[in-house]
Design a protein around this motif. Structure first.
Motif, short mmCIF file in Angstrom:
data_model
loop_
_atom_site.label_atom_id
_atom_site.label_comp_id
_atom_site.label_asym_id
_atom_site.label_seq_id
_atom_site.Cartn_x
_atom_site.Cartn_y
_atom_site.Cartn_z
N VAL B 20 0.84 -1.21 0.00
CA VAL B 20 0.00 0.00 0.00
C VAL B 20 0.87 1.25 0.00
O VAL B 20 0.53 2.25 -0.62
CB VAL B 20 -0.95 0.00 1.21
N LEU B 21 2.00 1.20 0.72
CA LEU B 21 2.96 2.30 0.66
C LEU B 21 4.21 1.72 0.01
O LEU B 21 4.71 0.67 0.42
CB LEU B 21 3.28 2.82 2.06
N GLY B 43 -3.30 5.16 -0.54
CA GLY B 43 -2.42 4.90 0.60
C GLY B 43 -2.36 6.04 1.60
O GLY B 43 -1.59 5.97 2.56
N THR B 46 -3.48 4.88 5.05
CA THR B 46 -2.46 3.96 5.59
C THR B 46 -1.25 4.74 6.07
O THR B 46 -0.66 4.41 7.11
CB THR B 46 -2.05 2.94 4.52
N GLY B 215 0.48 4.51 -3.63
CA GLY B 215 1.48 4.32 -2.59
C GLY B 215 2.77 5.07 -2.80
O GLY B 215 3.76 4.79 -2.13
#
Lengths: 290, 255
Positions: B20-21, B43, B46, B215
């Motif tokens: 996600v990142l 992202g 997150t 991300g």
């Protein structure tokens, strides 16, 4: 009141009173985080403890406490790690606990199906002197935890993620909730029985939220309802010769229905008042120059 | 140069097996107001949840107030507004009770004193909800829920405010109130990192915008200008959403 002169009824009423306080006191946190049925799960696991107690010929209350605490900790770990198919793991725990209890009970020389029934559905008049000592000690722990840490437990059950970012020891407090719930189950098992324990954790809370607007009021009213139904249920079961656990739970449901009936018009009036307060305040005035 | 309040270098994180990142650099200096923008799934949520320790990083470095996040314990300096549409839970609670939970960042396991109760009232005054102190949160509108959640973060008197979509589902009137509350905080020297879907009424407050896509940081600088439909005044761009992968699987029985 001749009922108060009988030692077994004195013990029964004291046990009922303590259950009336402790079950809703921990139940409110379980309801708050929508874990209302956790008490039921612990109740199933407790049966293995009771069976083990019979097999080892020791006090079922203490062994059940130990097994319940272990079971509750496992349940909390399954919950917090949110493992896929956690529901299956929990089902294994519940029914394994139940089956284990029945099996151990049948293996022991003193256990019988009559004994099993008194733990499943409660048998308040058979509470012994040792039982009452254990119940008092355990109840004191539950009361101290649920009242002493009410702000912290409120926070973790209200919004766990936020509570973690405040730096509270959330994992420890979660385990404490699980352990306290387990202890409450063993406090209550002689009074309402393992299968009905959860009812006393949930129904008084559900009843008082019909009326209360704050957490503090919900807490106080739930405990009041809990004590009311456990004491009056115990007295009723003495005079009418009906099982105490079932009487108490049916009375609690009765209180819930009564409070709901009272609350419905109350809520409507409250809503009307809010609507009134929020209505347009700019009224056409006669002397406005156009 | 002064130590940044938040420093994220080469941060990577995954939800399940999905990255996600993918190497995010983000530094927020003291007194700065930084908006984290991006589409759903870019992202941004997150990233802030990683900053407050709710999503573990799989790589990179993260420091808060110059301390590696793993060893950071001074959470009273951080006020967090998680992505929520409601301040309610399974049991009734008043506005005061919910906001008082934010004060636990300072009191921890200790008792509540007069100063703590006053801080709760002050936080509610900041978001214009002091008159609703004793009301049940169940009686509030969506925008008022957000104001309560922000007051809860402010109750701990934090130096750093981290907010995850505080404007989601909030009507324009309430957005204006929130913008004003934020302006007061910024004027006092607070540092702010907030996830936004669009700048909206907060635009004049924002010093810098960081835009994420898949991300990765694709823009770090002046807030981008809204274009097309989004630029129209009064355009209410709201997509309430929850990232399903971010949530543990609920069993129904114990969740």
């Amino acid at each position: 009141m001749e009922i108060l002169d009988l030692p077994f009824m004195q013990r029964a009423l004291l046990a009922a009173f303590l259950v009336g306080i402790t079950a809703p006191a921990i139940g409110i946190y379980l309801v708050q985080r929508r874990q209302a049925l956790m008490g039921d799960g612990i109740g199933h696991v407790a049966l293995t403890g009771v069976g083990l107690g019979f097999l080892l010929n020791t006090s079922p209350v203490w062994v059940a406490t130990a097994v319940c605490v272990l079971g509750a900790v496992v349940m909390e770990l399954i919950r917090s790690y949110g493992k896929a198919r956690g529901d299956i793991a929990l089902a294994m725990l519940f029914y394994g606990g139940m089956a284990g209890g029945v099996m151990l009970m049948s293996l022991s020389s003193t256990g019988s199906s009559a004994n099993l029934t008194t733990y499943l559905f409660g048998s308040i008049t058979t509470v012994s002197q040792q039982d009452i000592v254990a119940i008092c000690i355990l109840a004191a722990f539950v009361v101290l935890t649920t009242i002493g840490l009410r702000r912290q437990l409120f926070a973790i059950c209200q919004d766990e993620e936020f509570a973690r970012v405040t730096g509270l020891p959330v994992r420890l407090l979660n385990l404490l909730v699980a352990v306290t719930a387990a202890v409450t189950v063993t406090v209550a098992m002689r009074v309402v029985g393992l299968l009905l324990v959860s009812a006393l954790m949930v129904i008084p809370v559900a009843a008082s939220q019909q009326i209360a607007r704050s957490f503090a009021t919900t807490f106080a009213m739930a405990v009041a309802v809990g004590v009311l139904v456990t004491l009056s249920g115990t007295v009723t079961s003495y005079y009418v010769d009906v099982p105490s656990g079932a009487t108490i739970v049916l009375m609690a449901i009765g209180v819930f229905i009564a409070l709901t009936a009272v609350a419905t018009p109350l809520a409507r009036r409250r809503a009307d008042r809010t609507a009134e307060a929020e209505r347009c305040t700019l009224r056409p005035e006669a002397d406005v120059q156009v | 140069m002064e130590q940044p309040v938040i420093s994220l270098r080469g941060a990577t994180a995954s939800l399940g097996s999905r990255p996600v990142l993918r190497g995010v650099d983000l530094a927020v200096q003291r007194g700065e107001v930084v908006a984290l923008l991006g589409a759903n799934g870019s992202g941004k949520s997150t990233a802030v949840r990683a900053v407050v320790g709710q999503v573990p990083l799989t790589g990179g470095e993260l420091e808060l107030f110059g301390t590696p996040q793993r060893r950071f314990r001074d959470w009273a300096r951080v006020g967090y507004v998680p992505q929520r549409t409601t301040a309610a839970s399974g049991v009734p609670a008043t506005v005061r009770e919910v906001v008082a939970a934010g004060r636990l960042a300072r009191t921890k396991l200790g008792p509540t004193r007069k100063a703590d109760r006053e801080a709760v009232v002050r936080a509610l005054e900041l978001v214009g909800m002091a008159d609703r102190l004793k009301d049940s949160v169940n009686a509030l509108s969506g925008g008022q829920h957000q104001r309560v959640l922000i007051a809860r973060a402010l109750a701990g008197e934090p130096e750093l405010l981290i907010m995850d979509e505080p404007m989601a589902g909030v009507d324009l009137a309430n957005q204006a109130v929130l913008a004003e509350a934020l302006r007061t905080q910024v004027a006092r020297g607070a540092t702010v990192l907030l996830v936004l879907h669009e700048l909206g009424p907060l635009e004049p407050l924002i010093d810098r915008a960081v835009v994420l896509r898949d991300g990765c940081v694709v823009h770090d600088g002046a807030p981008p200008q809204a274009v097309g439909q989004h630029a129209l005044p009064g355009h209410d761009h709201v997509h309430p959403h929850a990232d399903p992968a971010a949530e543990p699987i609920r069993t129904g029985l114990l969740s």
